[in-house]
Design an enzyme around this catalytic site. Structure first.
Site, mmCIF file in Angstrom:
data_model
loop_
_atom_site.group_PDB
_atom_site.id
_atom_site.type_symbol
_atom_site.label_atom_id
_atom_site.label_comp_id
_atom_site.label_asym_id
_atom_site.label_seq_id
_atom_site.Cartn_x
_atom_site.Cartn_y
_atom_site.Cartn_z
ATOM 1 N N ASP A 48 55.852 -39.692 -31.972
ATOM 2 C CA ASP A 48 55.074 -38.863 -31.052
ATOM 3 C C ASP A 48 55.942 -37.790 -30.404
ATOM 4 O OD1 ASP A 48 52.720 -40.306 -31.462
ATOM 5 O OD2 ASP A 48 53.273 -41.786 -29.940
ATOM 6 N N TYR B 168 62.846 -49.769 -33.574
ATOM 7 C CA TYR B 168 62.868 -48.823 -32.457
ATOM 8 C C TYR B 168 63.825 -49.324 -31.381
ATOM 9 C CZ TYR B 168 58.759 -46.108 -33.941
ATOM 10 O OH TYR B 168 57.889 -45.282 -34.610
#
Length: 257
Positions: free
Chosen positions: A53, A111
Site C-alpha cells: 500500500d 513483513y
C-alpha cells in the site's frame, strides 16, 4: 521470450503503493516498468510477489517479467537501477523458466513493523518508523500475538476494501521484541489480507498499552468482527521483507526476518 526474476528494494514514502493505478499518482510498478522498458527498448510488464500500500516499503520485493531481449543479469541490474529514482533499486536478477511466477510460486511472505516507543517523535528515519508515545509492554504483545498462529479466519483483521475470496490464512510465525526504544514486530504467513499486518499491529498496541488484556486478541480472532479490533497502524513503519520460494527456483533470498 526469456523470463527474468528481480529482487527490488524501495522506499514507499513517495509512492501511492506498488500497483499502477492509471494517472492517479506515482506507483512502484509503473516506475520500475518504465526503467526496464528503457533497458529492453520495448514495453515491459512486471508481476510482483505481493502488492504494498501507499507508504509501505519493500526490502526484497520479487517480480518477474518477460522480454524478447537477451541481457546478462548485470546489465538488467545496473541499467535499470541507473534509470530509477534514488528510492528504488534492483538488488539482483536471475534468468528463470516460464513456469516461475513471482506471486503463485511463493510459499510464504514476510513483513516487519518497527515503531519508536518514547515520548518524543522521531526526526531521523521517520519515514521508516512508526511512533507510540505511551509505554508498551513488548512481552505482553508477544504472548498475545502467539494466539494468532496457525490457519485461521482473519476477518477481524482484514480491511473493508479487501477483495480476497475468503479470509483464511496460515500465520506461520509472529514475534514482538524490543531493542532499547524500538519495538519490532515480524510476521510470516502463506499470504496476507489487505491491511492484515497493520490491523494486527493496531490491536497488539492496545495490548501493549494495557488498554486490553492479552486474551482479547484470541477473542478478536474468534469473533471475526473487524469493528471490534484496534485501529489500522500507520503504514510508515511497515516493510515487506519479501517472499519465500522453494529451493528449486534458486533465487538469492538471503534476507531474513
Amino acid at each position: 521470450m526469456m523470463r527474468y526474476a528481480l529482487g527490488v528494494e524501495y522506499d514507499g514514502s513517495e509512492f501511492l503503493g506498488w500497483q499502477q493505478l492509471g494517472e492517479m499518482g506515482p506507483s512502484v510498478q509503473a516506475t520500475l516498468q518504465q526503467a526496464l522498458a528503457s533497458v529492453a527498448d520495448s514495453s515491459v510488464r512486471v508481476v510482483c510477489a505481493g502488492r504494498t500500500d501507499a507508504g509501505v516499503h519493500g526490502q526484497c520485493q520479487v517480480v518477474h517479467f518477460d522480454s524478447a531481449v537477451t541481457r546478462p543479469p548485470r546489465a538488467w541490474i545496473l541499467g535499470t537501477t541507473t534509470r530509477l529514482p534514488s528510492s528504488v533499486a534492483v538488488r539482483w536478477c536471475v534468468p528463470t523458466s516460464e513456469d516461475f511466477h513471482a506471486r503463485f510460486s511463493a510459499c510464504a511472505r514476510r513483513y516487519r513493523y518497527r515503531l519508536l516507543n518514547r515520548q518524543v517523535r522521531p526526526a531521523l528515519q521517520h519515514q521508516f518508523l512508526s511512533w507510540e508515545r505511551h509505554p508498551l509492554d513488548a512481552q505482553a504483545m508477544h504472548v498475545a500475538a502467539q494466539m494468532l498462529l496457525g490457519e485461521n479466519d482473519f476477518s477481524a483483521f482484514r480491511s473493508a476494501q479487501c477483495q480476497a475470496l475468503h479470509a483464511r490464512r496460515e500465520l506461520q510465525a509472529i514475534s514482538v521484541r524490543r531493542d532499547a526504544e524500538v519495538i519490532e514486530i515480524c510476521v510470516q504467513a502463506n499470504a496476507f489480507l489487505h491491511h492484515m499486518v497493520r490491523n494486527i499491529v493496531g490491536s497488539l498496541l492496545m495490548v501493549g498499552t494495557g488498554e486490553r488484556p492479552m486474551e482479547w486478541i484470541a477473542e478478536l480472532l474468534a469473533g471475526r468482527d473487524r469493528t471490534m479490533a484496534g485501529p489500522t497502524a500507520s503504514a510508515r513503519g511497515l516493510v515487506f521483507v519479501g517472499p519465500l520460494y522453494p529451493e528449486k527456483w534458486h533465487l538469492p533470498m538471503e534476507v531474513s526476518v
